[in-house]
Write a protein that holds these residues in place. Structure first.
Motif, PDB file in Angstrom:
ATOM      1  N   LEU A  46     -91.048  90.659   1.115  1.00  0.00           N
ATOM      2  CA  LEU A  46     -91.404  89.248   1.047  1.00  0.00           C
ATOM      3  C   LEU A  46     -92.246  88.966  -0.201  1.00  0.00           C
ATOM      4  O   LEU A  46     -92.055  87.949  -0.872  1.00  0.00           O
ATOM      5  CB  LEU A  46     -92.157  88.832   2.313  1.00  0.00           C
ATOM      6  CG  LEU A  46     -92.509  87.355   2.464  1.00  0.00           C
ATOM      7  CD1 LEU A  46     -91.255  86.485   2.431  1.00  0.00           C
ATOM      8  CD2 LEU A  46     -93.273  87.122   3.752  1.00  0.00           C
ATOM      9  N   ALA A  47     -93.134  89.894  -0.545  1.00  0.00           N
ATOM     10  CA  ALA A  47     -93.978  89.720  -1.729  1.00  0.00           C
ATOM     11  C   ALA A  47     -93.148  89.716  -3.011  1.00  0.00           C
ATOM     12  O   ALA A  47     -93.388  88.923  -3.921  1.00  0.00           O
ATOM     13  CB  ALA A  47     -95.033  90.822  -1.792  1.00  0.00           C
ATOM     14  N   TYR A  48     -92.166  90.589  -3.085  1.00  0.00           N
ATOM     15  CA  TYR A  48     -91.352  90.697  -4.305  1.00  0.00           C
ATOM     16  C   TYR A  48     -90.207  89.693  -4.352  1.00  0.00           C
ATOM     17  O   TYR A  48     -89.838  89.229  -5.421  1.00  0.00           O
ATOM     18  CB  TYR A  48     -90.794  92.114  -4.454  1.00  0.00           C
ATOM     19  CG  TYR A  48     -91.777  93.077  -5.062  1.00  0.00           C
ATOM     20  CD1 TYR A  48     -91.884  93.206  -6.443  1.00  0.00           C
ATOM     21  CD2 TYR A  48     -92.599  93.856  -4.263  1.00  0.00           C
ATOM     22  CE1 TYR A  48     -92.787  94.083  -7.006  1.00  0.00           C
ATOM     23  CE2 TYR A  48     -93.502  94.737  -4.823  1.00  0.00           C
ATOM     24  CZ  TYR A  48     -93.599  94.846  -6.192  1.00  0.00           C
ATOM     25  OH  TYR A  48     -94.499  95.713  -6.745  1.00  0.00           O
TER      26      TYR A  48
ATOM     27  N   HIS B 244     -81.274  86.228  -0.428  1.00  0.00           N
ATOM     28  CA  HIS B 244     -80.411  86.805  -1.460  1.00  0.00           C
ATOM     29  C   HIS B 244     -81.203  87.782  -2.332  1.00  0.00           C
ATOM     30  O   HIS B 244     -80.744  88.896  -2.605  1.00  0.00           O
ATOM     31  CB  HIS B 244     -79.784  85.700  -2.319  1.00  0.00           C
ATOM     32  CG  HIS B 244     -78.922  86.213  -3.432  1.00  0.00           C
ATOM     33  ND1 HIS B 244     -77.702  86.820  -3.204  1.00  0.00           N
ATOM     34  CD2 HIS B 244     -79.109  86.226  -4.775  1.00  0.00           C
ATOM     35  CE1 HIS B 244     -77.183  87.190  -4.366  1.00  0.00           C
ATOM     36  NE2 HIS B 244     -78.016  86.838  -5.334  1.00  0.00           N
ATOM     37  N   GLN B 245     -82.389  87.361  -2.761  1.00  0.00           N
ATOM     38  CA  GLN B 245     -83.226  88.258  -3.573  1.00  0.00           C
ATOM     39  C   GLN B 245     -83.651  89.478  -2.761  1.00  0.00           C
ATOM     40  O   GLN B 245     -83.720  90.583  -3.282  1.00  0.00           O
ATOM     41  CB  GLN B 245     -84.453  87.525  -4.105  1.00  0.00           C
ATOM     42  CG  GLN B 245     -84.158  86.657  -5.305  1.00  0.00           C
ATOM     43  CD  GLN B 245     -85.427  86.063  -5.901  1.00  0.00           C
ATOM     44  OE1 GLN B 245     -86.313  85.621  -5.174  1.00  0.00           O
ATOM     45  NE2 GLN B 245     -85.515  86.067  -7.210  1.00  0.00           N
ATOM     46  N   ALA B 246     -83.934  89.283  -1.482  1.00  0.00           N
ATOM     47  CA  ALA B 246     -84.312  90.399  -0.619  1.00  0.00           C
ATOM     48  C   ALA B 246     -83.157  91.391  -0.503  1.00  0.00           C
ATOM     49  O   ALA B 246     -83.364  92.603  -0.585  1.00  0.00           O
ATOM     50  CB  ALA B 246     -84.730  89.884   0.759  1.00  0.00           C
ATOM     51  N   ASP B 247     -81.938  90.879  -0.334  1.00  0.00           N
ATOM     52  CA  ASP B 247     -80.764  91.756  -0.258  1.00  0.00           C
ATOM     53  C   ASP B 247     -80.611  92.566  -1.543  1.00  0.00           C
ATOM     54  O   ASP B 247     -80.333  93.763  -1.502  1.00  0.00           O
ATOM     55  CB  ASP B 247     -79.492  90.945  -0.012  1.00  0.00           C
ATOM     56  CG  ASP B 247     -79.403  90.384   1.402  1.00  0.00           C
ATOM     57  OD1 ASP B 247     -80.141  90.876   2.284  1.00  0.00           O
ATOM     58  OD2 ASP B 247     -78.598  89.452   1.608  1.00  0.00           O
TER      59      ASP B 247
END
Length: 97
Positions: free
Chosen positions: A66-68, A74-77
């Motif tokens: 969550l921080a990054y 989509h960014q988490a994936d």
């Protein structure tokens, strides 16, 4: 926004989403310390991060993701796919020794 700044926001986001007050962390942290983390005045150790995540009932990697990645799934994936690739590459190097 750097990951350090994002960690403060992620911590506050998850705490509020879980409906937890800062006092709910009293077994692992003072309210003052938690507040200083959420305001990005201090950075937790890995052990402290694990303790805080235990109270929130999430894995520390969830908080770091969550921080990054922010709230973008989509960014988490993409981030988690990168982590998987890097872990496989490290394992391959270890197996080659």
């Amino acid at each position: 926004m750097t990951a350090k700044n994002s960690l403060a926001a992620a911590l506050k986001t998850v705490r509020k989403a879980r409906g937890l007050s800062q006092e709910a962390f009293s077994d692992v942290s003072s309210r003052t310390y938690l507040s200083s983390l959420e305001r990005n005045l201090k950075s937790p150790t890995l052990n402290k991060l694990a303790e805080l995540c235990e109270v929130m009932e999430i894995h520390p990697l969830t908080l770091l993701t969550l921080a990054y990645a922010g709230e973008s799934t989509h960014q988490a994936d993409q981030l988690l796919a990168q982590v998987r690739q890097e872990m496989e590459a490290i394992q391959h190097l270890l197996d080659a020794k």
